[in-house]
Design an enzyme around this catalytic site. Sequence first.
Site, PDB file in Angstrom:
ATOM      1  N   CYS A  68       0.812  -1.213   0.000  1.00 54.95           N
ATOM      2  CA  CYS A  68       0.000   0.000   0.000  1.00 54.95           C
ATOM      3  C   CYS A  68       0.847   1.265   0.000  1.00 54.95           C
ATOM      4  O   CYS A  68       1.973   1.276   0.476  1.00 54.95           O
ATOM      5  CB  CYS A  68      -0.885   0.020   1.235  1.00 54.95           C
ATOM      6  SG  CYS A  68      -1.806  -1.485   1.466  1.00 54.95           S
ATOM      7  N   ASN A 121      -1.668   2.005   5.953  1.00 49.81           N
ATOM      8  CA  ASN A 121      -0.779   0.921   5.518  1.00 49.81           C
ATOM      9  C   ASN A 121      -0.487   0.049   6.729  1.00 49.81           C
ATOM     10  O   ASN A 121      -0.335   0.579   7.829  1.00 49.81           O
ATOM     11  CB  ASN A 121       0.564   1.472   5.024  1.00 49.81           C
ATOM     12  CG  ASN A 121       0.454   2.157   3.682  1.00 49.81           C
ATOM     13  OD1 ASN A 121      -0.619   2.228   3.097  1.00 49.81           O
ATOM     14  ND2 ASN A 121       1.568   2.665   3.199  1.00 49.81           N
ATOM     15  N   GLY A 122      -0.357  -1.245   6.512  1.00 48.05           N
ATOM     16  CA  GLY A 122      -0.033  -2.144   7.629  1.00 48.05           C
ATOM     17  C   GLY A 122      -1.191  -3.084   7.913  1.00 48.05           C
ATOM     18  O   GLY A 122      -2.104  -3.238   7.091  1.00 48.05           O
ATOM     19  N   ARG A 142       5.039   0.190  -6.003  1.00 50.11           N
ATOM     20  CA  ARG A 142       5.003  -0.618  -4.780  1.00 50.11           C
ATOM     21  C   ARG A 142       4.056  -1.810  -4.907  1.00 50.11           C
ATOM     22  O   ARG A 142       4.082  -2.705  -4.070  1.00 50.11           O
ATOM     23  CB  ARG A 142       4.556   0.260  -3.603  1.00 50.11           C
ATOM     24  CG  ARG A 142       5.555   1.338  -3.256  1.00 50.11           C
ATOM     25  CD  ARG A 142       4.978   2.304  -2.258  1.00 50.11           C
ATOM     26  NE  ARG A 142       4.708   1.684  -0.992  1.00 50.11           N
ATOM     27  CZ  ARG A 142       5.509   1.732   0.064  1.00 50.11           C
ATOM     28  NH1 ARG A 142       6.628   2.400  -0.013  1.00 50.11           N
ATOM     29  NH2 ARG A 142       5.197   1.149   1.185  1.00 50.11           N
ATOM     30  N   LYS A 198      15.555 -13.202 -10.389  1.00 45.91           N
ATOM     31  CA  LYS A 198      15.131 -12.159 -11.337  1.00 45.91           C
ATOM     32  C   LYS A 198      14.198 -12.760 -12.373  1.00 45.91           C
ATOM     33  O   LYS A 198      13.165 -12.193 -12.694  1.00 45.91           O
ATOM     34  CB  LYS A 198      16.326 -11.570 -12.069  1.00 45.91           C
ATOM     35  CG  LYS A 198      17.123 -10.434 -11.544  1.00 45.91           C
ATOM     36  CD  LYS A 198      16.510  -9.259 -10.901  1.00 45.91           C
ATOM     37  CE  LYS A 198      15.909  -9.515  -9.564  1.00 45.91           C
ATOM     38  NZ  LYS A 198      16.481  -8.855  -8.422  1.00 45.91           N
ATOM     39  N   HIS A 225      23.590 -33.727  -6.653  1.00 42.40           N
ATOM     40  CA  HIS A 225      22.906 -34.213  -5.446  1.00 42.40           C
ATOM     41  C   HIS A 225      21.391 -34.051  -5.541  1.00 42.40           C
ATOM     42  O   HIS A 225      20.717 -33.989  -4.534  1.00 42.40           O
ATOM     43  CB  HIS A 225      23.454 -33.488  -4.217  1.00 42.40           C
ATOM     44  CG  HIS A 225      24.914 -33.707  -4.029  1.00 42.40           C
ATOM     45  ND1 HIS A 225      25.439 -34.887  -3.541  1.00 42.40           N
ATOM     46  CD2 HIS A 225      25.980 -32.924  -4.330  1.00 42.40           C
ATOM     47  CE1 HIS A 225      26.763 -34.800  -3.515  1.00 42.40           C
ATOM     48  NE2 HIS A 225      27.104 -33.618  -3.992  1.00 42.40           N
ATOM     49  N   GLU A 237      20.507 -15.161  -7.624  1.00 39.06           N
ATOM     50  CA  GLU A 237      19.939 -13.869  -8.017  1.00 39.06           C
ATOM     51  C   GLU A 237      19.398 -13.922  -9.458  1.00 39.06           C
ATOM     52  O   GLU A 237      18.327 -13.397  -9.753  1.00 39.06           O
ATOM     53  CB  GLU A 237      21.013 -12.786  -7.860  1.00 39.06           C
ATOM     54  CG  GLU A 237      20.630 -11.385  -8.312  1.00 39.06           C
ATOM     55  CD  GLU A 237      19.456 -10.776  -7.548  1.00 39.06           C
ATOM     56  OE1 GLU A 237      19.020 -11.332  -6.527  1.00 39.06           O
ATOM     57  OE2 GLU A 237      18.953  -9.735  -8.011  1.00 39.06           O
ATOM     58  N   LYS A 276       7.187  -3.682  -3.553  1.00 41.23           N
ATOM     59  CA  LYS A 276       8.559  -3.168  -3.526  1.00 41.23           C
ATOM     60  C   LYS A 276       9.150  -3.218  -2.120  1.00 41.23           C
ATOM     61  O   LYS A 276      10.276  -3.663  -1.949  1.00 41.23           O
ATOM     62  CB  LYS A 276       8.592  -1.742  -4.081  1.00 41.23           C
ATOM     63  CG  LYS A 276       9.987  -1.145  -4.177  1.00 41.23           C
ATOM     64  CD  LYS A 276      10.851  -1.899  -5.179  1.00 41.23           C
ATOM     65  CE  LYS A 276      12.286  -1.390  -5.219  1.00 41.23           C
ATOM     66  NZ  LYS A 276      13.172  -2.362  -5.859  1.00 41.23           N
ATOM     67  N   GLU A 288      10.694 -13.799 -10.822  1.00 39.51           N
ATOM     68  CA  GLU A 288       9.778 -12.766 -10.337  1.00 39.51           C
ATOM     69  C   GLU A 288       9.200 -11.912 -11.456  1.00 39.51           C
ATOM     70  O   GLU A 288       8.073 -11.442 -11.336  1.00 39.51           O
ATOM     71  CB  GLU A 288      10.387 -11.914  -9.222  1.00 39.51           C
ATOM     72  CG  GLU A 288      11.567 -11.079  -9.588  1.00 39.51           C
ATOM     73  CD  GLU A 288      12.183 -10.379  -8.382  1.00 39.51           C
ATOM     74  OE1 GLU A 288      11.519 -10.207  -7.353  1.00 39.51           O
ATOM     75  OE2 GLU A 288      13.353  -9.989  -8.482  1.00 39.51           O
ATOM     76  N   TRP A 322      -3.017  -2.654  -1.436  1.00 39.54           N
ATOM     77  CA  TRP A 322      -2.576  -4.011  -1.807  1.00 39.54           C
ATOM     78  C   TRP A 322      -3.328  -4.930  -0.848  1.00 39.54           C
ATOM     79  O   TRP A 322      -3.070  -4.924   0.350  1.00 39.54           O
ATOM     80  CB  TRP A 322      -1.069  -4.094  -1.599  1.00 39.54           C
ATOM     81  CG  TRP A 322      -0.410  -5.354  -2.058  1.00 39.54           C
ATOM     82  CD1 TRP A 322      -0.056  -5.684  -3.338  1.00 39.54           C
ATOM     83  CD2 TRP A 322       0.050  -6.435  -1.228  1.00 39.54           C
ATOM     84  NE1 TRP A 322       0.582  -6.903  -3.342  1.00 39.54           N
ATOM     85  CE2 TRP A 322       0.654  -7.384  -2.069  1.00 39.54           C
ATOM     86  CE3 TRP A 322       0.005  -6.695   0.146  1.00 39.54           C
ATOM     87  CZ2 TRP A 322       1.204  -8.571  -1.598  1.00 39.54           C
ATOM     88  CZ3 TRP A 322       0.554  -7.871   0.611  1.00 39.54           C
ATOM     89  CH2 TRP A 322       1.143  -8.801  -0.254  1.00 39.54           C
TER      90      TRP A 322
HETATM   91  C1  F6R Z   1      13.946  -9.027  -5.556  1.00 35.38           C
HETATM   92  C2  F6R Z   1      13.567  -8.060  -4.565  1.00 35.38           C
HETATM   93  C3  F6R Z   1      13.281  -8.541  -3.173  1.00 35.38           C
HETATM   94  C4  F6R Z   1      13.973  -7.597  -2.171  1.00 35.38           C
HETATM   95  C5  F6R Z   1      13.595  -7.979  -0.740  1.00 35.38           C
HETATM   96  C6  F6R Z   1      14.311  -7.116   0.273  1.00 35.38           C
HETATM   97  O1  F6R Z   1      14.152  -8.426  -6.801  1.00 35.38           O
HETATM   98  O2  F6R Z   1      13.472  -6.906  -4.837  1.00 35.38           O
HETATM   99  O3  F6R Z   1      13.684  -9.844  -2.993  1.00 35.38           O
HETATM  100  O4  F6R Z   1      15.348  -7.680  -2.367  1.00 35.38           O
HETATM  101  O5  F6R Z   1      12.220  -7.849  -0.566  1.00 35.38           O
HETATM  102  O6  F6R Z   1      13.996  -5.773   0.124  1.00 35.38           O
HETATM  103  P1  F6R Z   1      14.887  -4.650   0.764  1.00 35.38           P
HETATM  104  O7  F6R Z   1      16.219  -4.694   0.098  1.00 35.38           O
HETATM  105  O8  F6R Z   1      14.164  -3.371   0.496  1.00 35.38           O
HETATM  106  O9  F6R Z   1      15.015  -4.958   2.220  1.00 35.38           O
END
Ligand code: F6R
Length: 614
Positions: free
Chosen positions: A2, A100-101, A27, A490, A509, A486, A609, A493, A74
Amino acid sequence: MCGIVGYTGKKEVKDILLNGLKKLEYRGYDSAGVAIEVNGMLVLRRCEGKIANLEKIIHNESIIGTTGIGHTRWATHGRPSEENAHPHTDCKGRIVVVHNGIIENYISLKKRLEKEGHRFRSETDTEVIAHLIEKCMSKAKTKDLLRAVHLAVGYLKGSFAIACISLDDPDTIVAARQFSPLIIGIGKEEHFVASDIPAILEHTRNIISMNDGQIAKLTPKKVDIYDLQMKKVSAQVMNIPWDPVTAEKSGYRHFMLKEIFEQPRTIEETFRGRISLDPAKIFLETMDISTEDIKNIQGIVFIGCGTAYHAGIIGKYIVENEAKIPADVDVASEFRYRDPLVNKNTLVVAISQSGETADTIQAVREARKKGAKAIAICNVIGSSITREVTGVIYTRTGPEIGVASTKAFTAQIVAVYMLALYLGTKKGVIKQQHLSDMINDLLCIPKQIETILKKESLIKVAAHKYFTKKDFLYLGRHYNYPIALEGALKLKEISYIHAEGYPAGEMKHGPIALIDQNMPVVVITTKSSVYEKILSNIEEIKARSGLVIAIANKGDKKLEKIGVDDIFYVPKTSEVLSTILNTVTLQLFAYHVAELLGCDIDQPRNLAKSVVVE
Ligand code: F6R
């Protein structure tokens, strides 16, 4: 997740709210709404779906008011719908709230309020806040919104950032924060409230970050902030150096692509002023840890979530290799609940782009409770995590808007690299020549990234070959094991293709059972201490008819002799810094696969985000 934006001042608020909400779209959200005070009435407009829908609804309406609040929701409690969208009102429609929350005790509060005659119109937890404020106003026989909000938040359990307006207190916004980020923007005879900096960056860079347990009253003329005992508190106004243009797409199709292309600059920003070559030296005094403290450190624990956790793995490896300090790495949500063995001789390094990730904040609190020292590697100035620690290494990338983290990750690698060298030099375990070589390597990285970015079209061609595949395996060893994780993260997601990252040595394994002619395996094969081992893994994949996409250094005769399906070439650098160059390549690959699949790259489904709830 949110987003909140609010304004009180002299300007017409409608567009300020809509533009602010658009800046928070990244977000992730599923409905949106605004409430504006107009001549003693509250105009409330909400809708399911994108802000463009809300814009259509109010585009031709003349809503002339100078105080208002807006929200992107959200869904947590109740499906995405107009009724569940914020703002929510009390029974009489005189008080509006955005939130929010999560209010954890909302069911019992709702039951009680219903018994007392309050009528609810949504399935949300948020609506209880509006009714509680109404109840507190009537119980305390007051029209003072600040007082009523103070009384109301006393009933709430959980996390909240709220902003409210009442017709009985015009020109006023009252905001409160508990475990969910909220900032106040200071303008000239105008004030803003928002959950995130980009929402108000085009209006002001002077920002107060509210602390947990604080309540603020904003009017056009002033901002007063109080603690839970209603004692006025002073707050530090910070100047945010971000340029509003960095929060725009600047001609790129997506923020993610723009942010990938920004990396030569963001990496330079992150090391600028913190390294020198003549003499070779690292300057990280902002960490605020004395040389004596460093000498006493017996262990370092990196914590983070998702991509930030991957940077933590690199942190662990490099700190052990260069600073000779035993290091560990943990996912923040695991660390906080496993009663970790840390003490005053442990340095906890929290890594977070947003500085608002709930699990990481709580993990830091847990570590500090046990006496550990804690520092942060963070991108957002004044964010919650930076206020929980004693020192911060800021990754100076500017706002990262694409939900998938890109430029923040490579800056985090630079930060852990500098941290390890700094600790190693303070402990006297790094030779001057070695330090000089490592700094030299780092200085070359921005140019080397540029050469990869210039070859974007080749990566796009390869993406065409593979974008219909259903599963991918990513393999790497040592420093490039977290890059395999990573790369897979990427891809999954943003393209929703199933992808798994593995340390290449683990392939036999278990995951080897998956390999057949339909399984592309991305193998990080750049020159390293484990290069020969990786070549053997490639042979094993080929022996099972798997498709191999390798990332390698130019002129890799051995690899060319084995023969793989595709090779992305990257410039040569040290093993640890190859992680950055390999990452950029994998970011572009994931981006183009997702683009070919027509995915919503900047706002992938179900993702947010900053994950400000557990
Ligand atoms: C992946 C991504 C998430 C963040 C994770 C931590 O692309 O963006 O996995 O890395 O939610 O977020 P922060 O770095 O803001 O603590």
